[in-house]
Design an enzyme around this catalytic site. Structure first.
Site, PDB file in Angstrom:
ATOM      1  N   ASP A 357     -15.220   8.186 -13.865  1.00 34.17           N
ATOM      2  CA  ASP A 357     -16.361   8.652 -14.641  1.00 34.17           C
ATOM      3  C   ASP A 357     -16.644  10.094 -14.214  1.00 34.17           C
ATOM      4  OD1 ASP A 357     -17.459   8.419 -12.143  1.00 34.17           O
ATOM      5  OD2 ASP A 357     -19.030   7.013 -12.683  1.00 34.17           O
ATOM      6  N   ASN A 723      20.832  -6.755  19.735  1.00 38.09           N
ATOM      7  CA  ASN A 723      19.794  -6.914  18.720  1.00 38.09           C
ATOM      8  C   ASN A 723      18.398  -6.854  19.339  1.00 38.09           C
ATOM      9  OD1 ASN A 723      19.270  -7.502  15.871  1.00 38.09           O
ATOM     10  ND2 ASN A 723      18.341  -9.380  16.648  1.00 38.09           N
TER      11      ASN A 723
END
Length: 903
Positions: A357, A723
């Site tokens: 707005d 990992n």
């Protein structure tokens, strides 16, 4: 089968629901004096002592959601997800293969310990981050305070936080308010409430004051209003019957497991997760079969397949996502942007069209009454006095225009009399509240002589429609076409100067007292205009420019008229060719409006339903839409947008509908939030693409090694250890730096980009894994066996040494390549020269490389089957890494050239 505990819980709930219903029905059936006595209250509310007693008796006005979000549940969810379940299964298998079924001297706990450590690290980190995330979200939501207008003895009407409301409090309601508790309506005027949150019915329901029978269902009583519903129009006064968990809403909420809305980003992350899991479930059996068939050792093949499964499981993904969102939300809060749902962060960064707005975002939100004019454009205090009486006596939502009228009146005099003193000469009789369809509101007042007047103010077009006469040069004349044109021309002139104009009409002795309604707003006398000015924000020009630089188009969707919207947009630098108004929008089909929306930046005189329709059509055109609004008329558009954005001082229903709350109504603040949303997305997508491409490359390398090497390229324990250290190195990715160029454009989730990235980048590491195989097999390992290759050896000790050197070489090279590729693919630029990672990520990645490189030279390395590497190896390693980084750079640039993006 339902157990006794479930039965008892159900019985307790039924009993509680009956108690709530009985209390509400009693409240609906009592006369008002009996109601005050029952709830220990009065017409002016409670005393401070009565408030304290009510709070002790009935508790605070807080709803307890049965989320079951206990410490045990949060711990369970942190440690149990598809990725950790895979690791747990693999750990159980390793318990049998390495411990239970192994010979006494061959029992090895190392693999199990490492897998369990990975589960613990991933789970603990996720738990910590989700706890931080939850705490951050709660603290942020505490910054957004919703209040209600409560009247108490010796205090009068005052806005207080909802949780401070007690049974017996007197509540004043107006349009835009959320109902703060279960209430009995004791006064009402044109009160329409939406109960869709409780009943699902979209139609509004009119509520009245009055006494009803204590039968039927409470939700059917039109003299009761319920927590969680909201006022659409009108005003009312009510008394609180029930609060918190003792309301109907509270009873429902306790049985709900309220989950946040799943965003497109969450769905994308989940989709990638399952792609990686399915990829692992396909590849692991293939690796197992190839190794079993070529090596003949099925137990070793099984252990190696397990280690491959561990390597392909992105167990850190949930933690990385959670940490990224929590970090983003906390950073945004420092920029005065509060994220109600953490998963909306990525959607905020993805916005490419921002609809807003005008008031408060492009303007200062400091509306000032500049002129009070008669029909001919001459200053007239009588027009101001009528406007003041209308604004002062209305009991609904006083907006900035009402406050500007009141402030101006308090300053001025009419001759020797202060205009504000007019309130002593008039008494309010009735009112017809404002709504967004009529765009006007009326009050009826009576002066000292008994004469009544209806005074109406509102949008000029609406006022012209209900006025049959005009006051012109002291005479009341019919509103002819000439006079109508005079009004339109004068208003147009004011609008062109950036003024917002409303008109004021009145009529004398309109109808008998107590029977006023919308139908009385006709045959009125138009007496003049009130012109307001809300200056453009100085920061708006720079903010709009910054949004355009970040490829966010700004569209203005306002209820104001087109001339005012044009004037403001010109001043703040929003380009436009044509302005469409609400009546134009209604004439367009959806296809036509979608086409118009592509090229139009200003839509004026828009109703709430028109705003919502427009937002939905822009979204349908494959745009990510943000909507910034703070009024009752914005709630539908806020719900419809991909990201609803409101402000801390918005009406309750707007804040409820929004995903994001700005603590300062400024486009610059929002621009900062959009940039932070893109940073959060960037760091999460880095890990996802890195994991996908790394896993694909690793499997490709393992398949080749399994097919051609006479032994395993790396022991299962080595792969699991690799990992673990690599995962720890990735923990800092959510805190990584992001290139400014990445932040310039909105990013939307695209699952296909992950697979494309994986297929392009993954195989590059495999090339150098293969060259490392060749290097270790033909050059480095034979240095320890007198120049003999593995198939030429017969001595078991030499064969074991050959394998130990080979595996150590690939172990070290894998860590170097896998870790350094983080720095390669985190940016399209040349790493370490044109773009640097954050200090945290740089430290962890290089610390991981250093630790893993040292392992083959330690006693621990020897105990897990490694042998020290010769110095010449590191010369070859340096050459391999340099060539690898050069190849990744080439492939990366080709990828960017083809797909015009990296991440």
């Amino acid at each position: 089968m339902i157990n006794k505990n479930q039965k008892s819980k159900a019985a307790v709930k039924v009993q509680k629901d009956e108690t709530i219903n009985k209390r509400l029905l009693k409240g609906a059936s009592l006369e008002i004096t009996a109601m005050y006595e029952w709830l220990a209250s009065s017409e002016k509310g409670k005393t401070s002592e009565q408030v304290r007693e009510a709070r002790e008796t009935h508790g605070e006005n807080i709803v307890t959601y049965d989320k079951g979000n206990t410490l045990a549940k949060r711990l369970f969810e942190s440690f149990i997800n598809p990725f950790t379940l895979i690791l747990i299964v693999l750990a159980i298998v390793s318990v049998f293969t390495d411990i239970v079924l192994a010979d006494v001297g061959d029992k090895d706990y190392t693999t199990v310990i490492i897998i369990v450590s990975m589960v613990v690290i991933a789970g603990v980190l996720r738990f910590v981050q989700e706890t931080r995330s939850g705490n951050a979200a709660e603290k942020l939501l505490e910054m957004i305070e919703t209040t209600a207008n409560i009247e108490r003895v010796n205090v009068g009407p005052k806005e207080i936080p909802l949780d401070e409301i007690v049974v017996g409090d007197i509540v004043h309601l107006s349009a835009g308010d959320m109902i703060p508790a279960d209430l009995r309506i004791i006064q009402a005027k044109d009160l329409f409430i939406s109960q869709s949150a409780l009943t699902g019915e979209s139609e509004s329901i009119e509520k009245f004051a009055g006494v009803l029978q204590a039968d039927g269902a409470p939700l059917e009583k039109n003299n009761l209003a319920f927590m969680g519903t909201n006022v659409l129009s009108g005003y009312a006064k009510g008394i609180v019957i029930a609060t918190g968990d003792h309301t109907i809403f509270g009873g429902i909420a306790q049985d709900l497991n309220v989950e946040p809305v799943v965003t497109s980003f969450e769905k994308g992350v989940n989709a990638v997760s399952w792609v990686l899991i399915r990829f692992m479930m396909v590849m692991v059996p293939i690796v197992f079969l190839i190794n079993g068939l070529t090596k003949g050792d099925w137990l070793s093949a099984l252990l190696f397949a397990i280690s491959i499964a561990v390597g392909l499981t992105p167990e850190m993904l949930p933690m990385i996502v959670t940490a990224g969102l929590a970090k983003g939300a906390i950073t945004m809060s420092k920029e005065k942007v509060i994220i109600k749902n953490l998963n909306s962060i990525q959607n905020l960064g993805a916005i490419d069209i921002l609809c807003t707005d005008k008031t408060g975002t492009l303007t200062e939100d400091k509306v000032r009454l500049q002129y009070h004019l008669d029909i001919d454009g001459v200053s007239d205090t009588r027009v101001l006095r009528h406007g003041f009486l209308n604004s002062y006596y209305q009991t609904g939502l006083k907006n900035l225009i009402d406050l500007a009228i009141i402030d101006k009146t308090m300053e001025l005099k009419d001759g020797d009399v202060n205009l504000k003193d007019s309130i002593t000469r008039y008494e309010k009789v009735d009112e017809v509240p404002f709504d967004f369809e009529r765009r006007r509101m009326s009050v009826v007042v009576k002066d000292e002589t008994g004469k009544t007047q209806m005074i109406t103010k509102g949008a000029v077009e609406e006022m012209l429609n209900i006025s049959s006469f005009v006051e012109y040069k002291g005479e009341v004349l019919p509103l002819t076409a000439d006079k109508r044109q005079l009004v339109i021309d004068k208003v147009q002139e004011l609008n062109n100067d950036g003024m917002r104009v409303i008109a004021v009409s009145q009529k004398t002795n309109p109808a008998p007292v107590g029977e006023f309604s919308i139908t009385d707003e006709q045959d009125m006398v138009l007496i003049g205009y009130l012109a307001f000015f809300d200056p453009p924000k100085e920061s708006a020009i720079a903010a709009i420019k910054a949004l355009h630089e970040h490829v966010v188009e700004v569209k203005v969707i306002t209820g104001d008229n087109e001339e005012v919207a044009r004037s403001v947009c010109k001043q703040v630098g929003i380009a436009f060719d044509k302005v469409y108004i609400g009546s134009d929008v209604d004439q367009f089909t959806d296809i036509e409006l979608k086409a118009v929306a592509k090229t139009t930046t200003i839509f004026a005189k828009m109703s709430p339903s028109q705003k919502t329709r427009l937002i939905n059509l822009i979204k349908d055109d494959e745009h990510s839409v943000g909507y910034l609004g703070d009024g009752i008329n914005d709630a539908g558009a806020l719900e419809a947008a991909d990201v609803g954005i409101s402000v801390d001082n918005a009406v309750d229903i707007a804040k409820e509908a929004a995903d994001v709350i700005l603590l300062e109504k400024d486009l610059k603040v929002l621009e900062n939030g959009i940039v932070e949303g893109r940073k959060t997305y960037a760091n999460i997508i880095k890990y996802i693409k890195l994991t996908a491409s790394s896993n694909f490359g690793n499997v490709f390398s393992v398949l080749i090694a399994s097919a051609f090497l006479p032994f395993l390229p790396m022991a299962s324990l080595h792969l699991i250890l690799l990992n673990l250290i690599y995962d720890i190195s990735c923990i800092a990715i959510p805190w990584d730096n992001v290139d400014e160029e990445f932040l310039e454009k909105p990013k939307t989730w695209d699952a296909s980009s992950v697979s494309k990235f994986m297929l392009w980048i993954g195989p590059t590491s495999s090339i150098f894994d293969i060259t490392t195989y060749l290097l270790m097999y033909f050059i480095i390992a034979p240095m320890f066996t007198g120049g003999l290759l593995f198939h030429q050896l017969s001595d078991p000790k030499l064969m074991a040494l050959y394998i130990a050197v080979f595996q150590a070489g690939w172990f070290v090279e894998s860590m170097w390549s896998q870790t350094l590729v983080i720095h390669m693919i985190r940016t399209p630029k040349i790493p370490f020269i044109q773009s640097n990672a954050s200090k945290e990520l740089t430290f962890l990645t290089f610390a991981g490389i250093a630790v893993l490189t040292a392992i083959p030279f330690t006693s621990f390395g020897a105990s897990i089957g490694f042998a020290p590497l010769p110095k010449i190896y590191f010369l070859y390693l340096a050459l391999t890494i340099v060539l690898y980084m050069a190849l990744v750079t080439v492939v990366k640039n080709l990828y960017i050239k083809k797909y015009e993006e990296l991440l």
